[in-house]
Motif scaffolding. Structure first.
Motif, PDB file in Angstrom:
ATOM      1  N   PHE A 236      -5.613  -2.351   3.338  1.00 19.51           N
ATOM      2  CA  PHE A 236      -6.005  -1.687   3.798  1.00 19.51           C
ATOM      3  C   PHE A 236      -7.020  -1.763   5.072  1.00 19.51           C
ATOM      4  O   PHE A 236      -7.958  -1.221   5.807  1.00 19.51           O
ATOM      5  CB  PHE A 236      -6.075   0.424   3.149  1.00 19.51           C
ATOM      6  CG  PHE A 236      -4.727   0.414   2.777  1.00 19.51           C
ATOM      7  CD1 PHE A 236      -3.905   0.411   3.240  1.00 19.51           C
ATOM      8  CD2 PHE A 236      -5.378   1.269   1.212  1.00 19.51           C
ATOM      9  CE1 PHE A 236      -2.455   1.022   2.549  1.00 19.51           C
ATOM     10  CE2 PHE A 236      -3.967   1.175   0.578  1.00 19.51           C
ATOM     11  CZ  PHE A 236      -2.850   1.061   0.862  1.00 19.51           C
ATOM     12  N   SER A 237      -7.946  -2.861   4.720  1.00 20.99           N
ATOM     13  CA  SER A 237      -9.376  -2.953   5.526  1.00 20.99           C
ATOM     14  C   SER A 237      -8.880  -3.234   6.458  1.00 20.99           C
ATOM     15  O   SER A 237     -10.491  -3.674   7.137  1.00 20.99           O
ATOM     16  CB  SER A 237     -10.476  -3.356   4.172  1.00 20.99           C
ATOM     17  OG  SER A 237      -9.417  -4.705   3.275  1.00 20.99           O
ATOM     18  N   PHE A 240      -5.597  -2.229   9.460  1.00 21.52           N
ATOM     19  CA  PHE A 240      -5.618  -0.190   8.866  1.00 21.52           C
ATOM     20  C   PHE A 240      -7.264   0.160   8.769  1.00 21.52           C
ATOM     21  O   PHE A 240      -7.053   1.381   9.601  1.00 21.52           O
ATOM     22  CB  PHE A 240      -5.632   0.192   7.527  1.00 21.52           C
ATOM     23  CG  PHE A 240      -3.825   0.271   6.816  1.00 21.52           C
ATOM     24  CD1 PHE A 240      -2.923   1.051   7.488  1.00 21.52           C
ATOM     25  CD2 PHE A 240      -3.350  -1.409   7.023  1.00 21.52           C
ATOM     26  CE1 PHE A 240      -1.058   0.674   6.583  1.00 21.52           C
ATOM     27  CE2 PHE A 240      -1.566  -1.161   6.454  1.00 21.52           C
ATOM     28  CZ  PHE A 240      -1.205   0.137   6.392  1.00 21.52           C
ATOM     29  N   VAL A 242      -9.331   1.070   6.930  1.00 25.27           N
ATOM     30  CA  VAL A 242     -10.144   1.617   6.431  1.00 25.27           C
ATOM     31  C   VAL A 242     -10.456   0.930   5.395  1.00 25.27           C
ATOM     32  O   VAL A 242     -11.634   0.148   5.344  1.00 25.27           O
ATOM     33  CB  VAL A 242      -8.833   2.887   5.946  1.00 25.27           C
ATOM     34  CG1 VAL A 242      -9.770   3.662   5.261  1.00 25.27           C
ATOM     35  CG2 VAL A 242      -8.392   3.300   7.133  1.00 25.27           C
ATOM     36  N   TYR A 243      -9.990   1.153   3.469  1.00 24.83           N
ATOM     37  CA  TYR A 243     -10.333   0.462   3.236  1.00 24.83           C
ATOM     38  C   TYR A 243      -9.275   0.459   1.731  1.00 24.83           C
ATOM     39  O   TYR A 243      -8.704   1.806   1.689  1.00 24.83           O
ATOM     40  CB  TYR A 243     -11.560   0.835   2.437  1.00 24.83           C
ATOM     41  CG  TYR A 243     -12.685  -0.158   1.676  1.00 24.83           C
ATOM     42  CD1 TYR A 243     -13.365  -1.363   1.441  1.00 24.83           C
ATOM     43  CD2 TYR A 243     -12.496   0.783  -0.225  1.00 24.83           C
ATOM     44  CE1 TYR A 243     -13.409  -1.600   0.684  1.00 24.83           C
ATOM     45  CE2 TYR A 243     -12.801   0.121  -1.101  1.00 24.83           C
ATOM     46  CZ  TYR A 243     -13.940  -1.206  -0.802  1.00 24.83           C
ATOM     47  OH  TYR A 243     -14.182  -2.002  -2.100  1.00 24.83           O
ATOM     48  N   TYR A 246      -2.664  -2.125  -1.513  1.00 18.94           N
ATOM     49  CA  TYR A 246      -1.678  -1.317  -2.055  1.00 18.94           C
ATOM     50  C   TYR A 246      -1.277  -2.633  -2.840  1.00 18.94           C
ATOM     51  O   TYR A 246      -0.509  -3.972  -2.208  1.00 18.94           O
ATOM     52  CB  TYR A 246      -0.937  -1.186  -1.159  1.00 18.94           C
ATOM     53  CG  TYR A 246       0.000  -2.295   0.216  1.00 18.94           C
ATOM     54  CD1 TYR A 246       1.103  -2.413  -0.091  1.00 18.94           C
ATOM     55  CD2 TYR A 246      -1.171  -1.999   1.324  1.00 18.94           C
ATOM     56  CE1 TYR A 246       1.334  -3.659   0.993  1.00 18.94           C
ATOM     57  CE2 TYR A 246      -0.688  -2.454   2.264  1.00 18.94           C
ATOM     58  CZ  TYR A 246       0.309  -3.092   2.130  1.00 18.94           C
ATOM     59  OH  TYR A 246       1.132  -4.336   2.977  1.00 18.94           O
ATOM     60  N   ILE A 278      -6.239   6.736   5.260  1.00 17.71           N
ATOM     61  CA  ILE A 278      -5.517   5.361   5.121  1.00 17.71           C
ATOM     62  C   ILE A 278      -3.826   5.796   5.002  1.00 17.71           C
ATOM     63  O   ILE A 278      -3.284   5.133   6.362  1.00 17.71           O
ATOM     64  CB  ILE A 278      -5.271   4.824   3.257  1.00 17.71           C
ATOM     65  CG1 ILE A 278      -6.678   4.034   3.186  1.00 17.71           C
ATOM     66  CG2 ILE A 278      -3.435   3.607   3.523  1.00 17.71           C
ATOM     67  CD1 ILE A 278      -6.812   4.265   1.377  1.00 17.71           C
TER      68      ILE A 278
END
Length: 392
Positions: A236-237, A240, A242-243, A246, A278
């Motif tokens: 997610f970094s 996405f 964010v951080y 998955y 996320i």
């Protein structure tokens, strides 16, 4: 301290010492960064879809921050698993068309944790030589046999699979898009070999998730191979903005990881506000078809322009566009001169890349306009001529 200063001096002399430099975001200008109060076009960001400053993500994080507080306060298996986790994992499984999903704190923890959970003494893990360090470290920590095949060399992979065909558990692990070269794994051939030799397949979509696929599912979905992948990992970094990370797959896989993935079991859970952000980012990624189209078109323009100018540029169609310069000091000087010209572009040197292949790793985002990229290309070419990387 036991010779550390001497070793650091050697690194410095070889152009290999790393330093940490401070940057700041620029509100309303996601394609830029501030460094020492200078506005720089940011060509070193993995924020491929330009979502890191998206107001919907920030608003969601703010709301949950006020409700749940700053941190989770415990690991997910104790009391750190909050509502946003459950909702996100359900959405991830649906997005990837898999039975179940599991969120990790970051990509390094996901890769190292999954590989250690799936392989051990007596098993063998087959890994592309250019795979990310987190994959390499996960294999080393697993204590399984580490069978490294030459980059994208399917005959070498076949040879190794045949050599170890009688091992009880065989796991093939590959990046989908390689982080320092920007090229793609030969996923169709790898999937065929996986079937032939009865191996498991794990694919790291850190740099392809969000960028490829109708809804940003990644390269495996774009190629129609997602049903061949036993372990689908992503982060997610990057796309996405964010951080976190998955893993998706079967319910059995996820149950096993909950019980055996040490980085998950023994780490404090991601803050609920991050997880909520996320969730919104996932919605934006799925709806981001136009963003993906523009990003890939801009990447094609950037890559072809630098290649036509005479730079040694790796093949591919991803937003990762490395320019190989070879010498460590030349790469550092190239980066410094670009910064003087208003461009942030990092020099990548060994051991991140093989000896003799130091490079400037350009990384594009949807936030860059075509004109900004055209202007940047002109500056890159000018510096290339000045340093003798390009012939005059």
């Amino acid at each position: 301290m036991n010779g550390l200063e001497n070793e650091l001096e050697s690194l410095q002399n070889e152009g290999l010492e790393r330093t940490i430099r401070t940057c700041s975001n620029v509100p309303g200008k996601p394609g830029y960064t501030l460094r020492k109060d200078r506005l720089l076009l940011n060509l070193s960001s993995n924020d491929y879809l330009g979502l890191a400053q998206h107001p919907k993500i920030i608003e969601s994080m703010r709301d949950v921050l006020l409700l749940e507080g700053a941190g989770a306060g415990a690991s997910r298996l104790i009391t750190g698993n909050r509502g946003p986790y459950d909702r996100l994992e359900e959405s991830l499984a649906a997005w990837q068309n898999c039975e179940a999903a599991l969120v990790f704190a970051n990509g390094y923890m996901a890769n190292s944790g999954v590989i250690r959970a799936l392989a051990g003494r007596g098993d063998v893990v087959f890994s592309d030589r250019l795979n990310h360090a987190s994959i390499v470290d996960g294999i080393v920590m697993s204590r399984a046999e580490h069978a490294r095949y030459r980059h994208n060399d399917m005959e070498h992979l076949r040879h190794l699979l045949n050599k170890y065909r009688d091992r009880p558990r065989k796991l093939i692990v590959t990046d989908a898009v390689f982080s320092m070269d920007g090229d793609q794994a030969h996923l169709r051939e790898i999937a065929a070999l996986k079937r032939e030799y009865g191996a498991m397949l794990m694919v790291d979509e850190a740099h392809s998730g969000g960028v490829y696929g109708v809804h940003g599912e990644g390269l495996c979905h774009e190629l129609g191979l997602h049903d061949e992948v036993d372990v689908h990992m992503g982060t997610f970094s990057k796309s996405f903005g964010v951080y976190g990370a998955y893993v998706t797959g079967s319910r059995t896989l996820i149950r096993w990881l909950v019980n055996k993935a040490r980085p998950l079991i023994y780490s404090t859970a991601l803050p609920p506000a991050i997880v909520a952000g996320i969730g919104i980012a996932l919605e934006l990624v799925q709806a981001g078809h136009e963003r993906r189209q523009y990003l890939l078109s801009a990447s094609k323009l950037f890559r072809s322009s630098l290649g036509n100018a005479g730079f040694q540029v790796a093949e591919g169609n991803s937003p990762i566009v490395p320019v190989i310069v070879g010498d460590n000091h030349t790469a550092l000087r190239f980066s410094e001169m670009l910064e003087t010209d208003g461009i942030a572009a990092s020099a990548i040197r060994p051991p991140t890349v093989p000896d003799g292949t130091a490079r400037i790793r350009f990384s594009l985002t949807e936030a860059h306009t075509e004109q900004e990229l055209i202007d940047a290309i002109a500056k890159i070419c000018r510096v290339g001529h000045q340093l003798g990387v390009l012939e005059t």
